[in-house]
Design an enzyme around this catalytic site. Structure first.
Site, short mmCIF file in Angstrom:
data_model
loop_
_atom_site.label_atom_id
_atom_site.label_comp_id
_atom_site.label_asym_id
_atom_site.label_seq_id
_atom_site.Cartn_x
_atom_site.Cartn_y
_atom_site.Cartn_z
N GLY A 59 -61.99 3.00 58.76
CA GLY A 59 -61.97 1.55 58.70
C GLY A 59 -62.99 1.05 57.72
CD GLU A 60 -63.24 -1.09 52.76
OE1 GLU A 60 -63.81 -1.43 51.75
OE2 GLU A 60 -62.12 -0.54 52.78
N GLY A 84 -67.40 -5.43 56.64
CA GLY A 84 -67.93 -6.26 55.58
C GLY A 84 -68.87 -5.49 54.68
N GLY A 87 -69.67 -1.87 55.17
CA GLY A 87 -69.59 -0.43 55.12
C GLY A 87 -68.17 0.06 55.22
CB VAL A 117 -66.28 3.76 59.34
CG1 VAL A 117 -66.57 4.82 60.39
CG2 VAL A 117 -67.25 2.61 59.48
CE LYS A 162 -70.73 0.15 58.69
NZ LYS A 162 -70.84 -0.82 59.78
CG ASP A 202 -67.86 -9.36 62.72
OD1 ASP A 202 -67.03 -10.26 62.95
OD2 ASP A 202 -67.71 -8.51 61.83
#
Lengths: 204, 695
Positions: B101-102, B104, B106, B108, B124, B217
């Site tokens: 995943g991505e 804001g 980093g 991962v 990450k 977040d």
């Protein structure tokens, strides 16, 4: 600490200094990155460096050998990105690269268009232009004009168009660079592509 | 980006195309029409062109040109092959695999570690971006936040470092799970398990708030539900834009404080679909902003749709802003597709209360929201469960105890934390089972090195048990014993020793001298004497406990093995390391065979063995065992755990001694690397490590 005895053979001569161009570019890049020099200075240097590499390539290649345009530019950027080791400079780096390539490609395209109209040019310069790109010069000039228009109305579109068209970054790279979603870039590029195409007309 | 261009060397010729076909002010209209046409089926495109032609004929001609499939197709004039350096395929011991995943800041990736412990981890890297400096700071904030947090519902920080290309990285526990909303939808979970999952999310957020960390977040993609050991456990991930509120307790409203310097940019970096009203209004985020986003998630879990929709259309952010600031969401039970109506018609009577909780979380005024995440967790757990009979509660207590005994402290905590309010509701707050569940809940927290939380709870339970059951009741004595261990492990052994003694003597009277619990108390008493350096007394207690336990429980029983290990420890302390060796090795092997290599007891046993081998000068044997113990402890118990810190200390003892005895072994460099890693993980190494107690 090593203590040199008098019987030690003389030390080898120091390695030759880096070619001035590389050294200069690296220093410039750092200065631009830190904000102490305008980006324009970097563009001028990139431009000069590219011509220098092109000149050297042509001198060493056989006359009938066509050098892939991308290979030429890549040599330059390979050098630059080795120098550009820290993360902070990327925006400057790619921004400067896009601007430099825009200027170089547009100059070349206009020379080609002038040639078509019967201009008289040195063979050397012509060969140099052929090394840059195989896109039609009309297209390059239209993109250049659209860049000017977008600069006034939508600077972000201009930025995307530059990164995409003049240095061919992938959508993902542009998204990373601008910190936006890759799908947004995909959509923008799709429009910009259509926009350029719409300005070229069917016979371009 | 600023353009710096010189004049064109050659003027534009009359035959070159002119871009003046579109007036700048019509660009947006053209773009909107273009996307609509492209997204529409081909047969519908002409209608869009015609509609545009009625008001802007030249734009419509341009659009038609743009959509012509046989027209020119511009492609980049150049393609740079130079990219940012790709994510390395190998970073230290981690083989980097697919992208998970991505966020804001980093990106991962899944990574595989083979040595010294085989496991999958999440690694990450900082995202490739223009804004390197600030992102590196953010990355460092995330590392610091994770290194402060220690909760089963927050992934553990396992390692941190810098790749050879200068890119910092964090290694975290890998959470193989789905976003909570998808998890609930795909399993068609009824309302109650959804509330329990969210209560657990609140626990994790409350823990972070207690450590002065705001998440900021909490969108659905950052709350994953992992299925582990038969449990659904939510994990709150991505502290990438978290904020450490230094010197302020987030439990107190921070409103009125000047916004932090990076406030606006943080807001932009967050997720527009979860922005809270106060953030739109420019106020700083505080713990109640996290509660708002928990409310958004709760709402979505109860209705399968977010209260304020957000899509990818260009003005979605502004439309959401308007509705967040100007409208109140529909009550979840009145939403078009409320989960609770569809699934549980028989529980309708709770709907208004649940609506009220959710809408309170979403209140535009932070002061009107639930004041803390822990209170919200309690509220969510107060909604009745399915089976509240005394039998089912007793069975659940035993199940939780079994998990705890098996070393699954997080699983046990989860069991008990749900059980306590259930038992209180069904049986009464002072029912022995309720009190026992609370006592064991505190033990699981203590075993996860949350001593402060555990101690407070244990003292409170002890008081209530003493009042309702009497001071000599077996369960009161259990809690006393747990409290003694908790205080002992907090480093206050002198304070704990008399409590160990009282627990031991009380149990001897109540249960008899050979009862396993009496022997456990004797062992713990011996352990406290050991730590107080009352060596002879320690030797007698530990030996007596060991012999009795072996006889009563058999030599392979974990408690007997633990006692044997402790005998080894006291022999080492008495300077008889060679004599201790067989005890220590037998305990280490036994633990690993009986409990499994990941059990905390087995880790302690092997670290003891490494320490013993060190004392005997067998460094080459000791080092790999010590390294393995550290890795496992970081993984199983987390960096913020006494056992981990202790294992680190033992490893460094091994390496330091080895460096002195065998300078050519490179142990000094390795010691320096491990010290650096300990620092990154927030582990404060003490001078002398003492083995942790275990009841």
């Amino acid at each position: 600490m090593l203590i040199l005895s008098p019987t030690q053979p003389p030390s080898p001569p120091p390695p030759p200094p880096d070619p001035p161009g590389d050294h200069e570019l690296t220093r410039l890049l750092n200065e631009v990155g830190s904000g102490s020099r305008p980006v324009g200075d970097l563009i001028a240097s990139v431009y000069d460096e590219l011509r220098r590499i092109a000149g050297r390539q042509m001198a060493s290649e056989r006359a009938d050998h066509t050098l892939e345009p991308t290979a030429l530019v890549n040599e330059l950027f390979l050098k630059l990105s080795v120098a550009e080791s820290s993360f902070q400079n990327r925006a400057h780096f790619f921004g400067a690269a896009a601007n430099a390539m825009r200027q170089i490609l547009v100059d070349s395209a206009r020379r080609k268009l002038a040639d078509k109209r019967g201009g008289d040019r040195a063979r050397e310069a012509l060969a140099e232009d052929a090394l840059l790109t195989n896109r039609p010069p009309e297209e390059i000039v239209v993109v250049d004009e659209l860049m000017d228009m977008l600069e006034r109305t939508d600077p972000r579109k201009k930025q995307i168009l530059g990164l995409w068209y003049f240095i061919g970054l992938t959508h993902q790279s542009i998204a990373d660079l601008l910190g936006v979603d890759v799908r947004t870039i995909g959509r923008e590029v799709k429009f910009l592509r259509g926009f350029v195409s719409g300005h070229l007309g069917p016979d371009a | 980006m600023k353009t710096d261009r010189t004049e064109h060397p050659v003027a534009v010729g009359p035959d070159s195309a002119s871009p003046a076909h579109v007036q700048p002010q019509h660009l947006q209209l053209l773009e909107d029409s273009f996307h609509r046409a492209v997204d529409a089926p081909p047969e519908a495109r002409q209608a869009i062109i015609d509609a545009l032609a009625s008001s802007h004929p030249s734009l419509a001609r341009m659009l038609a040109g743009m959509l012509r499939s046989d027209g020119p197709d511009p492609t980049p004039a150049l393609r740079l092959e130079i990219e940012w350096p790709p994510i390395p395929a190998q970073v230290g011991p981690y083989r980097v695999g697919e992208r998970l995943g991505e966020g804001g800041f980093g990106v991962v990736h899944l990574a595989e570690q083979s040595e010294p412990v085989a496991r999958f981890v999440a690694i990450k890297f900082i995202r490739r971006t223009t804004d390197g400096e600030r992102f590196i700071q953010r990355f460092e904030t995330e590392r610091r936040a994770l290194a402060t947090l220690n909760h089963p519902c927050i992934p553990r920080l396992l390692d941190a470092g810098t790749a050879p290309d200068g890119r910092p990285y964090l290694v975290m526990e890998h959470v193989p799970g789905l976003p909570i909303t998808r998890h609930c939808r795909e399993r068609a979970l009824p309302v109650e398990p959804r509330l329990r999952l969210m209560a657990r999310v609140c626990d994790a957020v409350a823990h972070a708030h207690g450590k002065s960390v705001l998440h900021r977040d909490l969108k659905r993609g950052n709350v994953l539900v992992a299925h582990r050991r038969g449990w659904d456990e939510p994990k709150v991930i991505d502290f990438g834009i978290s904020k450490i509120v230094l010197g302020e307790s987030p439990a107190d409203p921070i409103a009125g404080a000047p916004p932090p310097a990076d406030h606006d940019r943080s807001l932009l970096a967050g997720t527009p679909s979860t922005t809270a009203p106060e953030q739109y209004l420019g106020a700083p985020a505080d713990h109640r902003t996290d509660i708002y986003t928990i409310g958004l998630l709760l709402y979505e879990l109860l209705t399968d749709a977010p209260p304020f929709p957000f899509d990818s259309t260009p003005d979605a952010a502004e439309r959401r802003r308007q509705s967040v600031l100007n409208t109140a969401p529909t009550a979840p039970s009145l939403a078009p597709s409320p989960v609770q109506w569809r699934l549980e018609a028989n529980r309708r009577e709770h709907a208004p209360a649940l609506d009220e909780v959710v809408l309170r979380c979403l209140h535009i005024d932070p002061a009107q929201r639930p004041p803390s995440a822990s209170e919200l967790a309690d509220t969510l757990r107060a909604f009745p469960g399915e089976d509240d009979s005394a039998e089912s509660i007793a069975a659940a207590v035993e199940h939780g105890h079994a998990l705890e005994y098996g070393g699954d402290y997080a699983g046990a905590e989860r069991e008990f934390i749900e059980l306590v309010p259930r038992a209180a509701r069904a049986l009464g707050a002072d029912h022995p089972l309720t009190l026992r569940a609370e006592s064991l809940l505190a033990v699981t927290m203590q075993e996860q090195a949350r001593h402060q939380e555990a101690e407070t709870r244990l003292r409170e339970v002890l008081e209530r048990q003493t009042a309702s059951l009497g001071p000599e009741h077996a369960e009161t004595l259990d809690t006393l014993g747990y409290l003694a261990v908790c205080i002992d492990e907090s480093g206050r052994t002198a304070e704990a020793a008399p409590m160990h003694r009282a627990a031991y003597e009380g149990r001897r009277r109540a249960l008899g001298p050979d009862h396993p619990k009496t022997l456990a108390a004797l062992n713990n008493l011996g352990g406290s004497c050991y730590r107080l350096d009352r060596r002879d007394e320690a030797h007698d207690c530990l030996l007596m406990a060991a012999e009795a336990r072996e006889m009563l429980l058999g030599p392979d029983h974990p408690d007997a093995l633990l006692s044997r290990a402790n005998v080894g420890s006291i022999l080492v302390r008495l300077g008889r390391a060679d004599e201790a060796q067989p005890h220590v090795r037998r305990a280490a092997d036994g633990f690993t065979a009986v409990l499994g290599a990941d059990h905390p007891g087995a880790i302690i046993g092997r670290a003891n063995l490494a320490n013993n081998l060190r004392l005997l000068g067998r460094f080459a044997e000791a080092e790999p065992i010590a390294v393995e113990c550290v890795e496992r402890s970081v993984q199983v118990l987390g960096p913020i755990h006494d056992t981990t810190r202790w294992a680190f200390t033992k490893l460094l003892h091994v390496l330091d001694d080895r460096a002195a005895a065998e300078p050519e072994s490179g142990a000094a460099d390795r010691a320096a690397a491990w010290r650096a890693r300990a620092e990154k993980l927030g582990i404060q190494l003490t001078q002398a490590g003492t083995p942790p107690v275990k009841s």
